[in-house]
Design an enzyme around this catalytic site. Structure first.
Site, mmCIF file in Angstrom:
data_model
loop_
_atom_site.group_PDB
_atom_site.id
_atom_site.type_symbol
_atom_site.label_atom_id
_atom_site.label_comp_id
_atom_site.label_asym_id
_atom_site.label_seq_id
_atom_site.Cartn_x
_atom_site.Cartn_y
_atom_site.Cartn_z
ATOM 1 N N PRO A 16 39.843 48.920 52.970
ATOM 2 C CA PRO A 16 40.757 49.904 51.866
ATOM 3 C C PRO A 16 40.396 49.889 51.037
ATOM 4 O O PRO A 16 40.489 49.247 50.065
ATOM 5 C CB PRO A 16 41.582 49.551 52.863
ATOM 6 C CG PRO A 16 41.625 47.998 54.017
ATOM 7 C CD PRO A 16 39.706 47.967 53.751
ATOM 8 N N ASN A 17 40.887 51.365 50.259
ATOM 9 C CA ASN A 17 41.198 51.070 48.846
ATOM 10 C C ASN A 17 39.769 50.871 48.051
ATOM 11 O O ASN A 17 39.637 51.585 46.805
ATOM 12 C CB ASN A 17 42.474 49.950 47.977
ATOM 13 C CG ASN A 17 43.440 50.119 48.424
ATOM 14 O OD1 ASN A 17 43.783 51.626 48.998
ATOM 15 N ND2 ASN A 17 43.885 49.692 49.622
ATOM 16 N N ARG A 40 39.611 52.321 40.172
ATOM 17 C CA ARG A 40 41.077 51.287 40.735
ATOM 18 C C ARG A 40 40.221 50.031 39.550
ATOM 19 O O ARG A 40 39.583 49.651 39.967
ATOM 20 C CB ARG A 40 40.696 51.386 41.709
ATOM 21 C CG ARG A 40 41.857 50.313 42.333
ATOM 22 C CD ARG A 40 40.781 49.762 43.902
ATOM 23 N NE ARG A 40 41.801 48.517 44.272
ATOM 24 C CZ ARG A 40 41.455 47.910 45.895
ATOM 25 N NH1 ARG A 40 40.214 47.849 45.867
ATOM 26 N NH2 ARG A 40 42.532 46.838 46.135
ATOM 27 N N TYR A 50 38.019 45.230 39.092
ATOM 28 C CA TYR A 50 37.023 45.730 39.689
ATOM 29 C C TYR A 50 35.640 46.539 39.136
ATOM 30 O O TYR A 50 34.346 46.925 39.886
ATOM 31 C CB TYR A 50 37.406 46.641 40.881
ATOM 32 C CG TYR A 50 38.368 46.097 42.108
ATOM 33 C CD1 TYR A 50 38.226 44.656 42.341
ATOM 34 C CD2 TYR A 50 39.917 46.279 41.682
ATOM 35 C CE1 TYR A 50 39.198 44.250 43.429
ATOM 36 C CE2 TYR A 50 40.950 45.521 42.071
ATOM 37 C CZ TYR A 50 40.058 44.351 43.165
ATOM 38 O OH TYR A 50 41.596 44.103 44.024
ATOM 39 N N ASN A 84 32.688 44.220 52.579
ATOM 40 C CA ASN A 84 33.886 44.014 51.509
ATOM 41 C C ASN A 84 34.882 44.705 52.216
ATOM 42 O O ASN A 84 35.277 45.902 52.195
ATOM 43 C CB ASN A 84 33.784 44.481 50.167
ATOM 44 C CG ASN A 84 34.584 44.182 49.079
ATOM 45 O OD1 ASN A 84 35.589 43.583 50.026
ATOM 46 N ND2 ASN A 84 34.940 44.782 48.593
ATOM 47 N N ALA A 90 41.942 44.302 51.431
ATOM 48 C CA ALA A 90 42.913 43.425 51.581
ATOM 49 C C ALA A 90 42.415 42.924 52.973
ATOM 50 O O ALA A 90 43.205 41.806 53.674
ATOM 51 C CB ALA A 90 44.086 44.267 51.387
ATOM 52 N N ASP A 134 37.948 38.987 64.945
ATOM 53 C CA ASP A 134 37.047 38.641 65.898
ATOM 54 C C ASP A 134 36.361 39.699 66.675
ATOM 55 O O ASP A 134 35.071 39.814 67.749
ATOM 56 C CB ASP A 134 38.347 39.157 67.074
ATOM 57 C CG ASP A 134 39.272 38.376 67.414
ATOM 58 O OD1 ASP A 134 38.957 36.996 66.676
ATOM 59 O OD2 ASP A 134 40.703 38.275 68.496
ATOM 60 N N GLU A 149 30.030 38.028 53.599
ATOM 61 C CA GLU A 149 31.071 38.893 53.296
ATOM 62 C C GLU A 149 30.997 39.163 51.696
ATOM 63 O O GLU A 149 30.673 37.984 50.776
ATOM 64 C CB GLU A 149 32.675 38.101 54.108
ATOM 65 C CG GLU A 149 34.296 39.106 53.379
ATOM 66 C CD GLU A 149 35.068 38.013 53.774
ATOM 67 O OE1 GLU A 149 35.247 37.462 55.019
ATOM 68 O OE2 GLU A 149 36.109 37.713 52.834
ATOM 69 N N HIS A 157 32.842 40.173 47.612
ATOM 70 C CA HIS A 157 34.134 40.655 46.905
ATOM 71 C C HIS A 157 33.921 40.593 45.428
ATOM 72 O O HIS A 157 32.571 39.810 45.482
ATOM 73 C CB HIS A 157 35.594 39.586 47.503
ATOM 74 C CG HIS A 157 35.959 39.226 48.588
ATOM 75 N ND1 HIS A 157 36.693 40.308 48.888
ATOM 76 C CD2 HIS A 157 35.883 38.278 49.173
ATOM 77 C CE1 HIS A 157 37.303 39.990 50.154
ATOM 78 N NE2 HIS A 157 37.021 38.516 50.456
ATOM 79 N N SER A 184 35.640 40.445 42.925
ATOM 80 C CA SER A 184 36.829 39.988 42.002
ATOM 81 C C SER A 184 36.713 38.024 42.928
ATOM 82 O O SER A 184 35.723 37.919 43.953
ATOM 83 C CB SER A 184 38.178 40.055 42.294
ATOM 84 O OG SER A 184 38.730 40.235 42.700
ATOM 85 N N ARG A 232 42.625 34.565 42.109
ATOM 86 C CA ARG A 232 43.980 35.032 41.745
ATOM 87 C C ARG A 232 45.014 35.095 42.528
ATOM 88 O O ARG A 232 45.060 34.141 42.809
ATOM 89 C CB ARG A 232 43.136 36.718 42.182
ATOM 90 C CG ARG A 232 42.071 36.775 41.072
ATOM 91 C CD ARG A 232 41.999 38.921 41.789
ATOM 92 N NE ARG A 232 42.672 39.659 41.511
ATOM 93 C CZ ARG A 232 43.047 41.298 42.631
ATOM 94 N NH1 ARG A 232 41.259 40.961 42.675
ATOM 95 N NH2 ARG A 232 43.390 41.960 42.124
ATOM 96 N N ARG A 252 45.432 35.934 48.054
ATOM 97 C CA ARG A 252 44.291 36.819 48.149
ATOM 98 C C ARG A 252 43.044 35.774 48.558
ATOM 99 O O ARG A 252 41.821 35.467 48.495
ATOM 100 C CB ARG A 252 43.929 37.648 47.182
ATOM 101 C CG ARG A 252 44.453 37.913 46.636
ATOM 102 C CD ARG A 252 43.671 38.893 45.498
ATOM 103 N NE ARG A 252 44.579 39.918 45.140
ATOM 104 C CZ ARG A 252 44.374 40.985 45.266
ATOM 105 N NH1 ARG A 252 43.930 41.671 46.550
ATOM 106 N NH2 ARG A 252 45.567 42.339 44.684
HETATM 107 C C1 DQA Z 1 38.634 42.868 46.705
HETATM 108 C C2 DQA Z 1 39.362 41.560 46.660
HETATM 109 C C3 DQA Z 1 40.904 41.452 47.598
HETATM 110 O O1 DQA Z 1 41.830 41.132 47.487
HETATM 111 C C4 DQA Z 1 41.471 43.454 47.165
HETATM 112 O O2 DQA Z 1 42.033 43.452 48.526
HETATM 113 C C5 DQA Z 1 40.007 44.428 47.945
HETATM 114 C C6 DQA Z 1 39.138 44.497 46.535
HETATM 115 C C7 DQA Z 1 37.033 42.705 46.483
HETATM 116 O O3 DQA Z 1 35.968 42.822 46.784
HETATM 117 O O4 DQA Z 1 36.885 41.825 44.872
HETATM 118 O O5 DQA Z 1 40.857 45.684 47.858
HETATM 119 O O6 DQA Z 1 38.494 43.124 48.925
#
Ligand code: DQA
Length: 151
Positions: free
Chosen positions: A11-12, A19, A24, A75, A78, A88, A99, A101, A103, A108, A112
């Site tokens: 998401p996002n 954003r 980011y 990634n 959240a 799962d 995985e 990220h 950031s 943070r 997180r």
């Molecule tokens: C994120 C870190 C997450 O905490 C956040 O909700 C994101 C981006 C990152 O790539 O730093 O959506 O996954």
């Protein structure tokens, strides 16, 4: 070796570029995906990409990937912090998963720091901006190549 990798963004992450660029970066998701595809090709690998703002769609993509992919680069946004359902799914398909990220989530907010999916992943890369994806992809391809050599 012709490994097939699925890159999943949660998401996002479709908003990347506009954003919170201070956190980011200013690269769009399409730009990052293009760089990763170029790197994958340079390693003789194939990278498919998928982004969704919906937990169930991400779970469906993980299940489908079990039929064709050799590994997952992900990634989860959240969802990383609380999705036991995605955890799962990753554990269930048994595909090696990295995985990433953008950031440094550990520097943070407290919420997180909690990672629900990471314990069932091969490894995680955090804090290197878009290069977290590149480092994660390199690590995943290296691990797959090493495992293939052993068999
Ligand atoms: C994120 C870190 C997450 O905490 C956040 O909700 C994101 C981006 C990152 O790539 O730093 O959506 O996954």
């Amino acid at each position: 070796m012709g490994f097939k990798i699925l890159l999943i963004n949660g998401p996002n992450l479709n908003l990347l570029g506009r954003r919170e660029p201070g956190i980011y970066g200013s690269d769009t998701l399409a730009e990052i995906e293009a760089r990763l595809q170029e790197y994958a090709a340079s390693r003789g690998a194939e990278l498919q990409t998928f982004q969704s703002n919906h937990e169930g769609e991400i779970i469906d993509a993980i299940h489908e990937a079990a039929g064709w992919a050799d590994g997952l680069l992900m990634n989860p946004g959240a969802y990383s912090h609380y999705s036991h359902a995605i955890r799962d799914a990753v554990a269930g398909v048994k595909l090696p998963t990295v995985e990433v990220h953008l950031s440094n989530i550990h520097a943070r907010e407290e919420f997180r720091h909690q990672l629900a999916i990471a314990p069932v992943c091969k490894g995680i890369v955090v804090g290197f901006g878009w290069r977290s994806y590149l480092l994660g992809l390199k690590g995943l391809l290296d691990v797959l190549a090493e495992a293939a050599e052993r068999t």
